[in-house]
Design an enzyme around this catalytic site. Structure first.
Site, PDB file in Angstrom:
ATOM      1  N   GLU A  88       0.809  -1.222   0.000  1.00  0.00           N
ATOM      2  CA  GLU A  88       0.000   0.000   0.000  1.00  0.00           C
ATOM      3  C   GLU A  88       0.842   1.272   0.000  1.00  0.00           C
ATOM      4  O   GLU A  88       0.314   2.379  -0.191  1.00  0.00           O
ATOM      5  CB  GLU A  88      -0.936  -0.015   1.209  1.00  0.00           C
ATOM      6  CG  GLU A  88      -2.026  -1.079   1.083  1.00  0.00           C
ATOM      7  CD  GLU A  88      -2.883  -1.207   2.333  1.00  0.00           C
ATOM      8  OE1 GLU A  88      -2.453  -0.735   3.399  1.00  0.00           O
ATOM      9  OE2 GLU A  88      -3.967  -1.799   2.227  1.00  0.00           O
TER      10      GLU A  88
ATOM     11  N   GLU B 146       7.744 -22.189   7.205  1.00  0.00           N
ATOM     12  CA  GLU B 146       8.162 -21.334   8.315  1.00  0.00           C
ATOM     13  C   GLU B 146       9.192 -21.996   9.232  1.00  0.00           C
ATOM     14  O   GLU B 146       9.723 -21.359  10.138  1.00  0.00           O
ATOM     15  CB  GLU B 146       6.948 -20.930   9.146  1.00  0.00           C
ATOM     16  CG  GLU B 146       6.314 -22.066   9.935  1.00  0.00           C
ATOM     17  CD  GLU B 146       5.173 -21.570  10.811  1.00  0.00           C
ATOM     18  OE1 GLU B 146       5.260 -21.794  12.035  1.00  0.00           O
ATOM     19  OE2 GLU B 146       4.217 -20.970  10.290  1.00  0.00           O
TER      20      GLU B 146
END
Length: 271
Positions: A82, A113
């Site tokens: 953004e 992960e």
């Protein structure tokens, strides 16, 4: 046995959820959500310390990286994505990385992960250096991908921070600036996409917004460097110029088209 309390895994304060009416479920979830902003407020000194330390690095050409897995990784990518449209920054100044790569944005990648070495490999692909800042995001504070990246980055002279919902966790201990936000048990036990994820989103909003303001990407309270990528944003930019320069809407629109950004138009007319 861990030497810290895994708040994120503690039992929900509510039980027999399957027997509740929808209105009950929503009211209880909302009750829990109201605790999040107050928990974030307690972490403001740490968030402030991060932004203050990051600004001079960023102004010297450093970048901001986020790393995370699952929900935490997606939130970092969301925040980074953004920045270009909102503040007109190049795409390579704030970068979000997720364990498992871009395909993990939409679909979980098994065991991605669990590799403590992979984050640094991912960062090295971006030629990471000691002017950069690395923020690791992990609700549990135990994610090997995140901890491994933070440890290596700190050893390499980067500014590091860790956003976690378990105080005293390995991530909090590994980062130079721990941002610990204990929001309490999740409504659905262990579902950290809920309160924990919300707290992370709030913290990330603060970090990137405060950074952009401090480096001059906001004037007054306006996004004067936003990308004019759709009609809504063109209209917003036009109205900014009407407000600040006293032009007609038509003239303001022409100026915006001519100069390509609110900031450039303001600079021209205020010479």
């Amino acid at each position: 046995m861990s030497d810290f309390d895994k708040i994120t895994e503690s039992p929900s304060l509510y039980d027999h959820l399957e027997g509740m009416e929808v209105s009950e479920l929503l009211n209880f979830i909302n009750d829990e959500d109201q605790k999040v902003a107050l928990a974030v407020r307690e972490s403001l000194p740490s968030i402030s310390a991060l932004v203050e330390a990051m600004v001079p690095r960023f102004l010297s050409g450093g970048r901001l990286f986020y790393i995370g897995a699952g929900t935490s990784g997606r939130l970092g990518i969301l925040d980074a994505s953004e920045i270009p449209p909102t503040y007109g920054m190049p795409h390579d100044r704030v970068i979000g990385l997720i364990a498992g790569g871009d395909r993990a944005i939409r679909k979980a990648v098994e065991h991605a992960e669990d590799d403590p070495e992979q984050a640094w490999k991912d960062l090295e692909a971006h030629s990471i250096n000691d002017l950069d800042t690395l923020v690791g995001i992990a609700a549990s504070g135990t994610t090997p991908y995140v901890i491994g990246g933070i440890r290596k980055a700190r050893e390499s002279g980067l500014l590091t921070a860790g956003i976690t919902n378990n105080p005293g966790s390995p991530l909090a201990r590994a980062a130079e600036i721990p941002i610990e936000i204990p929001v309490g048990p999740e409504f659905v036990t262990g579902s950290t996409r809920m309160k924990s994820g919300t707290s992370q989103k709030l913290a990330l909003n603060m970090i990137s917004t405060a950074l952009m303001i401090r480096i001059g990407r906001v004037s007054g309270n306006k996004m004067v460097h936003m990308q004019l990528s759709n009609n809504k944003l063109i209209d917003r930019g036009t109205r900014y110029l009407v407000e600040h320069l006293g032009l007609s809407y038509e003239k303001a629109g022409e100026a915006l088209t001519q100069f390509g950004s609110v900031q450039k138009a303001l600079e021209h007319f205020k010479k």
